[in-house]
Enzyme design. Structure first.
Site, mmCIF file in Angstrom:
data_model
loop_
_atom_site.group_PDB
_atom_site.id
_atom_site.type_symbol
_atom_site.label_atom_id
_atom_site.label_comp_id
_atom_site.label_asym_id
_atom_site.label_seq_id
_atom_site.Cartn_x
_atom_site.Cartn_y
_atom_site.Cartn_z
ATOM 1 N N ILE A 13 57.528 -35.312 65.093
ATOM 2 C CA ILE A 13 57.820 -36.240 66.388
ATOM 3 C C ILE A 13 57.975 -35.479 67.564
ATOM 4 O O ILE A 13 57.190 -36.071 68.676
ATOM 5 C CB ILE A 13 58.897 -37.207 66.117
ATOM 6 C CG1 ILE A 13 58.818 -37.846 64.582
ATOM 7 C CG2 ILE A 13 59.117 -38.367 66.979
ATOM 8 C CD1 ILE A 13 59.761 -38.533 63.950
ATOM 9 N N ASP A 34 63.049 -24.371 69.868
ATOM 10 C CA ASP A 34 62.722 -24.598 68.476
ATOM 11 C C ASP A 34 63.169 -23.625 67.594
ATOM 12 O O ASP A 34 62.581 -22.368 67.946
ATOM 13 C CB ASP A 34 61.541 -25.301 68.293
ATOM 14 C CG ASP A 34 61.080 -25.930 66.924
ATOM 15 O OD1 ASP A 34 61.148 -27.079 66.990
ATOM 16 O OD2 ASP A 34 61.481 -25.340 65.774
ATOM 17 N N THR A 126 68.166 -41.991 62.626
ATOM 18 C CA THR A 126 67.207 -42.571 61.576
ATOM 19 C C THR A 126 67.611 -43.679 60.998
ATOM 20 O O THR A 126 68.720 -44.056 60.797
ATOM 21 C CB THR A 126 66.825 -41.536 60.480
ATOM 22 O OG1 THR A 126 66.288 -42.219 59.189
ATOM 23 C CG2 THR A 126 68.361 -40.989 59.946
ATOM 24 N N ASP A 127 66.825 -44.655 60.392
ATOM 25 C CA ASP A 127 67.225 -45.940 59.784
ATOM 26 C C ASP A 127 67.908 -45.469 58.582
ATOM 27 O O ASP A 127 68.492 -46.394 58.118
ATOM 28 C CB ASP A 127 65.993 -46.884 59.697
ATOM 29 C CG ASP A 127 64.879 -46.380 58.922
ATOM 30 O OD1 ASP A 127 64.914 -45.192 58.411
ATOM 31 O OD2 ASP A 127 63.954 -47.073 58.655
ATOM 32 N N GLU A 128 67.673 -44.206 58.115
ATOM 33 C CA GLU A 128 68.391 -43.877 56.749
ATOM 34 C C GLU A 128 70.033 -43.884 56.894
ATOM 35 O O GLU A 128 70.669 -44.053 55.780
ATOM 36 C CB GLU A 128 67.988 -42.577 56.155
ATOM 37 C CG GLU A 128 66.328 -42.683 56.411
ATOM 38 C CD GLU A 128 65.704 -41.600 55.345
ATOM 39 O OE1 GLU A 128 66.313 -41.033 54.544
ATOM 40 O OE2 GLU A 128 64.570 -41.363 55.667
ATOM 41 N N TYR A 150 70.668 -35.892 53.690
ATOM 42 C CA TYR A 150 70.252 -35.869 54.710
ATOM 43 C C TYR A 150 70.739 -36.875 55.689
ATOM 44 O O TYR A 150 71.262 -36.795 56.838
ATOM 45 C CB TYR A 150 68.628 -36.140 54.769
ATOM 46 C CG TYR A 150 67.872 -36.574 55.955
ATOM 47 C CD1 TYR A 150 67.612 -35.881 57.119
ATOM 48 C CD2 TYR A 150 67.261 -37.849 55.888
ATOM 49 C CE1 TYR A 150 67.311 -36.209 58.204
ATOM 50 C CE2 TYR A 150 66.411 -38.209 56.988
ATOM 51 C CZ TYR A 150 66.476 -37.529 58.163
ATOM 52 O OH TYR A 150 66.012 -38.046 59.219
ATOM 53 N N ALA A 152 73.464 -38.672 55.388
ATOM 54 C CA ALA A 152 74.840 -38.398 55.695
ATOM 55 C C ALA A 152 74.891 -37.526 56.918
ATOM 56 O O ALA A 152 76.010 -37.470 57.725
ATOM 57 C CB ALA A 152 75.536 -37.919 54.450
ATOM 58 N N LYS A 154 72.822 -37.048 59.339
ATOM 59 C CA LYS A 154 72.245 -37.680 60.711
ATOM 60 C C LYS A 154 73.479 -38.827 60.833
ATOM 61 O O LYS A 154 73.572 -38.916 62.101
ATOM 62 C CB LYS A 154 71.148 -38.335 60.090
ATOM 63 C CG LYS A 154 69.927 -37.510 59.963
ATOM 64 C CD LYS A 154 69.531 -36.679 61.026
ATOM 65 C CE LYS A 154 68.996 -37.213 62.254
ATOM 66 N NZ LYS A 154 68.339 -36.454 63.233
#
Ligand code: NAD
Ligand code: TYD
Length: 337
Positions: A13, A34, A126-128, A150, A152, A154
């Site tokens: 992204i 990066d 993220t929506d997660e 992942y 958690a 975020k």
């Protein structure tokens, strides 16, 4: 000239966002920071020439001295943080790197934003973070109930960001994007994995019964939402970015196989992911109130994406070797060929 530090800009992204911003704003410059982990790829930025509008720096967001030096040297006014370890299955194998980069690394960027008096930081989440939502839509005020290492990590990063806003009035905004698809996504996530396997007539590994639902959004729509939040989001707030598509894994695999003219018999049901979140779904009223709406339907997004992998074998063939084969064997108990 308005200069952005785009961290994780060699990933999926992030690299699409760098192109989006440089194309849309002739008076903006971008510095990409990066680390070039296995998911970072300079091929994603290969059409850009180093110069006053674009610089690439290899380094770690957890390196505070480096981040502050870049901010000072390049006159950075805002940070957009895409840098993260991003794959749920890898976080199940090895959570440590996720906590280091996603949580601690985000803290370093917040600290630089605060100390250097930047105008803004956008933290890409993220929506997660909402966890599995069996019914209804997640609003930005809902409780965070992450369930994978992942998600958690975020969620942890977000909480630190909001704490910086509350405590120091740091001008940070958070976006919570849905499952994103498009060119240059590392082929371990479902869409590029299924597509490149299908192109090679290899099985598509479907976890469990294939009924887990995701909202798939085209990367350009996701970038447009981030751009709007960068310029108009209210500090201290989160913004959901989703397209409102509810697609389960079998439907996803079928759409890819149909577009490529491959048989559904390539679907192979394999062991489920531990703690698999069965559904994500976002209420996007807050972002829509700023004037955003997705431009691509699920089928348009899927067809553009699959066609890109079909037409750009040079990009993914090189990746699907070496480290990737090692990961594939660990995850699926076999090689893709
Ligand atoms: P990606 O894995 O393709 O890219 C991540 C990039 O970050 C890579 O270029 C990698 O080299 C770099 N990176 C990793 N650790 C770093 C570190 N310590 N310092 C500097 N750079 C580092 O990921 P993506 O899919 O492009 O996701 C970008 C962001 O968007 C992530 O924060 C992710 O959580 C979020 N997000 C992704 C999706 C999705 O569907 N892909 C959906 C919602 C949110
Ligand atoms: P993925 O792209 O890993 O994203 P997420 O972070 O949302 O899990 O997976 C998307 C969906 O596809 C998710 O429900 C898990 C499923 N999936 C499979 O069934 N098989 C696979 O090999 C992969 C990678 C994912």
């Amino acid at each position: 000239m308005h200069t952005l530090l785009v961290t994780g800009g060699a990933g999926f992204i992030g690299s699409n966002f760098v192109h989006y911003v440089l194309g849309k704003y002739p008076d903006y410059a971008v510095v990409v920071l990066d680390k070039l982990t296995y998911a970072g790829n300079l091929d994603n930025l290969r059409d850009l020439t180093e110069g006053p509008r674009y610089r690439f720096v290899r380094g770690d967001i957890a390196d505070a001295a480096l981040v502050e030096r870049l901010v000072g040297e390049h006159g950075v006014r805002a940070i957009v943080n895409f840098a993260a370890e991003t794959h749920v299955d890898r976080s199940i194998m090895d959570p440590g790197a996720f906590i280091q980069t996603d949580v601690y690394g985000t803290h370093v960027l917040l600290e630089a934003t605060r100390k250097c008096g930047l105008d803004r930081m956008v933290h890409i989440s993220t929506d997660e973070v909402y966890g599995s939502v069996p019914t209804g839509l997640s609003t930005e005020e809902d409780k965070l109930e992450p369930r994978s290492p992942y998600a958690a990590s975020k969620a942890g990063a977000e909480l630190i960001a909001f704490a910086y806003h509350t405590t120091y009035a740091t001008p940070v905004v958070v976006t919570r994007g849905a499952n994103t698809i498009g060119p240059c996504q590392y082929p371990e996530k479902a869409v590029p994995l299924f597509t490149t396997n299908a192109l090679d007539d290899q099985p598509l590994p479907i976890y469990g019964t294939g009924t887990a639902v995701r909202d798939y959004i085209y990367v350009e729509d996701h970038c447009a939402g981030i751009d709007l939040v960068l310029h108009q989001g209210e500090p201290g707030r989160a913004y959901n970015i989703g397209a409102g598509n509810e697609v389960n894994t079998v439907e996803l695999a079928a759409a890819i196989l149909d577009f490529l003219g491959k048989p559904h018999s390539l679907m192979r049901f394999v062991a489920d992911r531990p703690g698999h979140d069965m559904r994500y779904a976002l209420d996007t009223a807050r972002l829509r109130a700023l004037g955003w709406a997705p431009r691509y339907s699920f089928h348009e997004a899927m067809e553009k994406t699959v066609a890109w992998y079909r037409d750009n074998e040079w990009w993914w063939r090189r990746i699907k070797s070496g480290e990737y084969l090692e990961y594939y064997r660990k995850q699926y108990g076999r090689q893709p060929t």
